[in-house]
Write an enzyme that holds these catalytic residues in place. Structure first.
Site, PDB file in Angstrom:
ATOM      1  N   CYS A   1     -26.682  38.389 -14.836  1.00 14.99           N
ATOM      2  CA  CYS A   1     -26.905  37.107 -15.526  1.00 14.99           C
ATOM      3  C   CYS A   1     -28.382  36.695 -15.465  1.00 14.99           C
ATOM      4  CB  CYS A   1     -26.010  36.059 -14.867  1.00 14.99           C
ATOM      5  SG  CYS A   1     -26.420  34.352 -15.241  1.00 14.99           S
TER       6      CYS A   1
ATOM      7  N   CYS B   1     -29.090  33.217 -14.022  1.00 14.38           N
ATOM      8  CA  CYS B   1     -28.846  33.249 -12.578  1.00 14.38           C
ATOM      9  C   CYS B   1     -30.093  33.737 -11.837  1.00 14.38           C
ATOM     10  CB  CYS B   1     -27.669  34.162 -12.238  1.00 14.38           C
ATOM     11  SG  CYS B   1     -26.110  33.646 -12.983  1.00 14.38           S
TER      12      CYS B   1
END
Length: 103
Positions: A23, A26
């Site tokens: 991600c 993230c």
């Protein structure tokens, strides 16, 4: 290993970061979380949860977008937000959580 409810049940605010290695957002949030942990480490607990390795918990807590950040204290969810958050926004919520007392 402690259960999730044991991890979030303490007197210290617990910052939970739901993430995945693949991600992009993230990866943007991760150093912010680390900085907060370094600065507030004695006053808070930080838990990182990989959604791919913890699908049952992620489903139970209805984590559909990542990153998702949650702040718990004494087992009670005090704040939840998806997407990259600023350090200031997270610290503001943590400060509020420190004064929370669930009777």
């Amino acid at each position: 290993m402690a259960s999730f409810s044991e991890l979030i049940g303490g007197q210290k605010p617990t910052l939970v970061d739901f993430y995945a290695d693949w991600c992009g957002p993230c990866k943007v949030l991760s150093p912010i979380i680390q900085e907060i942990k370094n600065e507030q480490g004695k006053e808070i607990r930080v838990i990182k949860i990989d959604v791919d390795k913890n699908q049952a918990l992620s489903t139970k807590l209805k984590v559909s977008g990542i990153p998702t950040i949650m702040i718990y204290k004494q087992g009670k969810l005090l704040w939840r937000e998806s997407g990259v958050q600023t350090k200031h926004a997270i610290l503001t919520q943590l400060e509020a959580a420190k004064t929370f007392n669930h009777e």
